[in-house]
Scaffold this active site. Structure first.
Site, PDB file in Angstrom:
ATOM      1  N   ALA A  62     -11.623  10.031  -2.500  1.00 20.83           N
ATOM      2  CA  ALA A  62     -12.809   9.892  -3.344  1.00 20.83           C
ATOM      3  C   ALA A  62     -13.529  11.296  -3.322  1.00 20.83           C
ATOM      4  CB  ALA A  62     -13.466   8.927  -2.652  1.00 20.83           C
ATOM      5  N   ARG A  93      -0.330   5.366  -5.231  1.00 21.12           N
ATOM      6  CA  ARG A  93      -0.947   4.938  -6.699  1.00 21.12           C
ATOM      7  C   ARG A  93      -0.355   6.220  -7.546  1.00 21.12           C
ATOM      8  NH1 ARG A  93      -4.720   6.287  -3.169  1.00 21.12           N
ATOM      9  NH2 ARG A  93      -6.326   7.929  -3.560  1.00 21.12           N
ATOM     10  N   HIS A 103     -25.914  17.276  25.548  1.00 25.94           N
ATOM     11  CA  HIS A 103     -25.056  16.394  26.524  1.00 25.94           C
ATOM     12  C   HIS A 103     -25.639  15.232  27.150  1.00 25.94           C
ATOM     13  CE1 HIS A 103     -22.089  16.090  29.662  1.00 25.94           C
ATOM     14  NE2 HIS A 103     -22.895  15.639  30.504  1.00 25.94           N
ATOM     15  N   ALA A 136       0.746  -1.090   0.268  1.00 23.01           N
ATOM     16  CA  ALA A 136      -0.083  -0.279  -0.087  1.00 23.01           C
ATOM     17  C   ALA A 136       0.867   1.367  -0.036  1.00 23.01           C
ATOM     18  CB  ALA A 136      -0.934   0.045   1.132  1.00 23.01           C
TER      19      ALA A 136
END
Length: 262
Positions: free
Chosen positions: A114, A67, A238, A64
């Protein structure tokens, strides 16, 4: 590289590393992978670290290392599209140097995310149909789905100082969050970097449960040019995780109620 997730805030990454190691994950930085090969049903990986060669064995080896642009066969050079370090060169409108040709996503050397590509696509189409639209990468968050999650937007503390801002830091640890205790996820903290004079939010970095969701509140604040004071004035439910953002802002003001972290 000297640290994992090298492009994020060093303080958050250091804590994430400690938490991962606490879970039994061995992390090697400043290490070169020499080779990986199958042997007797396992994968053996040879690495070089500090002048030593070390061998690791496991069921799988995951590669990994990033790319590159997938532009093979597009023949962009034939129509004169300018390239830069193997990527298609575009301006803030996603336009190439060739009229009518636009590019988005991993083929351009920007944010390989993405949601970044989606935003680039919208910008490109807006300009294609005759509108004028530009992208601002400073308003696109990074979201890392580790456990706990890490999310960030804007400048890191070091970057803000290097750019000449007079800054102040606000922090809030999830150890002081009632909701975090209720769901059993108290690891991590929120760190807000803001300009000291006007309280302009320069960046926010979150390590913790649902960090990738919480960062959305900061994105909206930055888009609306809200200040630290604006974050402090919002009344939160809360117990919730989102009230931790208000507490970090109040820590910036030195007025934290549920536990100062800085």
């Amino acid at each position: 590289l000297p640290q994992i997730i090298s492009n994020e805030d060093q303080e958050l990454v250091a804590l994430l590393r400690r938490l991962m190691e606490k879970k039994g994950i061995e992390i090697l930085t400043e290490t070169e992978v020499l080779q990986a090969f199958p042997k007797n049903g396992v994968v053996e990986v040879m690495v070089k670290r500090g002048g030593r060669i070390i061998k690791y064995s496991g069921e799988k080896a995951i590669v990994a290392i990033g790319r590159g642009p997938n532009i093979e066969g597009l023949n962009l050079n034939k129509i004169g599209v300018k390239m830069e370090r193997g990527f298609v060169k575009v301006n803030s409108k996603m336009e190439t140097n060739v009229d009518g040709i636009y590019a988005i996503g991993d083929v351009i050397d920007k944010r390989m995310l993405a949601h970044s590509a989606s935003a680039e696509g919208i910008v490109a189409v807006e300009n294609i149909i005759g509108k004028s639209c530009e992208i601002d990468y400073n308003k696109i968050p990074s979201c890392i789905y580790t456990s706990p999650e890490l999310a960030a937007i804007g400048l890191k503390e070091k970057e803000a100082k290097e750019k000449g801002y007079d800054i102040q830091i606000g922090k809030f640890s999830f150890l002081n969050s009632g909701k975090a205790w209720a769901i059993g996820e108290t690891e991590g903290f929120i760190k807000i970097v803001a300009e000291k004079g006007l309280g302009q939010i320069l960046g926010t970095h979150i390590l913790g449960s649902h960090a990738t969701e919480l960062i959305g509140e900061i994105l909206l604040a930055i888009n609306l040019e809200a200040s630290i004071d604006d974050l402090c004035e919002v009344v939160k439910g809360h117990p919730t995780l989102s009230e931790s953002i208000k507490e970090a802002a109040m820590d910036w003001q030195k007025k934290a109620i549920q536990g100062a972290s800085s």
